[in-house]
Write an enzyme that holds these catalytic residues in place. Structure first.
Site, PDB file in Angstrom:
ATOM      1  N   GLN A  78      43.929  46.125  42.110  1.00 12.25           N
ATOM      2  CA  GLN A  78      43.000  45.496  41.859  1.00 12.25           C
ATOM      3  C   GLN A  78      41.672  44.922  43.264  1.00 12.25           C
ATOM      4  O   GLN A  78      42.582  44.029  43.343  1.00 12.25           O
ATOM      5  CB  GLN A  78      43.481  44.373  40.809  1.00 12.25           C
ATOM      6  CG  GLN A  78      42.572  43.597  39.919  1.00 12.25           C
ATOM      7  CD  GLN A  78      43.200  42.833  38.877  1.00 12.25           C
ATOM      8  OE1 GLN A  78      43.730  42.800  38.287  1.00 12.25           O
ATOM      9  NE2 GLN A  78      41.928  41.787  38.243  1.00 12.25           N
ATOM     10  N   PHE A  79      40.384  45.433  43.020  1.00 12.26           N
ATOM     11  CA  PHE A  79      40.122  45.481  44.607  1.00 12.26           C
ATOM     12  C   PHE A  79      38.953  43.956  43.472  1.00 12.26           C
ATOM     13  O   PHE A  79      38.562  43.344  44.671  1.00 12.26           O
ATOM     14  CB  PHE A  79      39.035  46.123  44.932  1.00 12.26           C
ATOM     15  CG  PHE A  79      37.671  46.159  43.711  1.00 12.26           C
ATOM     16  CD1 PHE A  79      36.430  45.385  44.239  1.00 12.26           C
ATOM     17  CD2 PHE A  79      38.545  46.133  42.633  1.00 12.26           C
ATOM     18  CE1 PHE A  79      35.658  45.349  43.232  1.00 12.26           C
ATOM     19  CE2 PHE A  79      36.810  47.260  41.645  1.00 12.26           C
ATOM     20  CZ  PHE A  79      35.339  46.652  42.195  1.00 12.26           C
ATOM     21  N   THR A  80      39.172  43.543  42.403  1.00 12.12           N
ATOM     22  CA  THR A  80      38.859  42.399  42.416  1.00 12.12           C
ATOM     23  C   THR A  80      39.313  41.113  43.038  1.00 12.12           C
ATOM     24  O   THR A  80      39.224  39.548  42.624  1.00 12.12           O
ATOM     25  CB  THR A  80      38.572  42.205  40.588  1.00 12.12           C
ATOM     26  OG1 THR A  80      39.746  42.503  40.080  1.00 12.12           O
ATOM     27  CG2 THR A  80      37.838  43.094  40.154  1.00 12.12           C
TER      28      THR A  80
END
Length: 149
Positions: A78-80
């Site tokens: 989850q790069f967010t």
């Protein structure tokens, strides 16, 4: 490297309507990889998560780990987690590691936690995923390998 760790009764991730990974009791780990992260960050989080004592013992106290209980991890990239929302209304992702290197470190994290004896299911890197879970407790922890929080 940042992780949101949620204690769950069960969880699954689907991609395009097909189940990619699922677990019974354990953790859902949402994992973000930052620009400055290395394999040492992956090792730190793998060991921390495998040994995090947030499962109940016989007296009902949070005193047991994944390893103690034989529970599993559902690891979702989850790069967010590196989204910067301090300015404007649209997050900036300049602190997130580029996808190729992030994928390598995400997979290193999975390998390291498996090497510790934890069964791991995964999502699909860079895919739009649907994650379903039953958060037990609820217990949710925020971890950062740089110890910013």
């Amino acid at each position: 490297m940042r992780a949101v760790v949620q204690r769950v009764k069960r969880a699954k991730v689907t991609v395009e309507g097909k189940t990619k990974g699922k677990i019974d009791a354990g953790f859902v780990v949402l994992l973000g990889v930052g620009q400055e992260d290395t394999e040492e960050d992956a090792k730190y989080l793998a060991e921390k998560i495998a040994n995090l004592r947030v499962f109940s013992d016989d007296q009902g106290k949070m005193n047991m780990s994944l390893l103690d209980k034989g529970y599993s991890v559902l690891a979702i990239s989850q790069f967010t987690l590196y989204g910067d929302c301090r300015k404007g209304r649209r997050p900036g992702f300049g602190d997130a590691m580029p996808p190729d290197e992030a994928d390598r470190l995400y997979n290193k994290f999975v390998q390291l936690i498996e090497n510790l004896g934890v069964t791991v299911a995964t999502g699909q890197f860079q895919a739009e995923m649907d994650v379903e879970l039953i958060n037990h407790g609820p217990v949710t922890m925020l971890l950062d390998s740089k110890k910013n929080f």
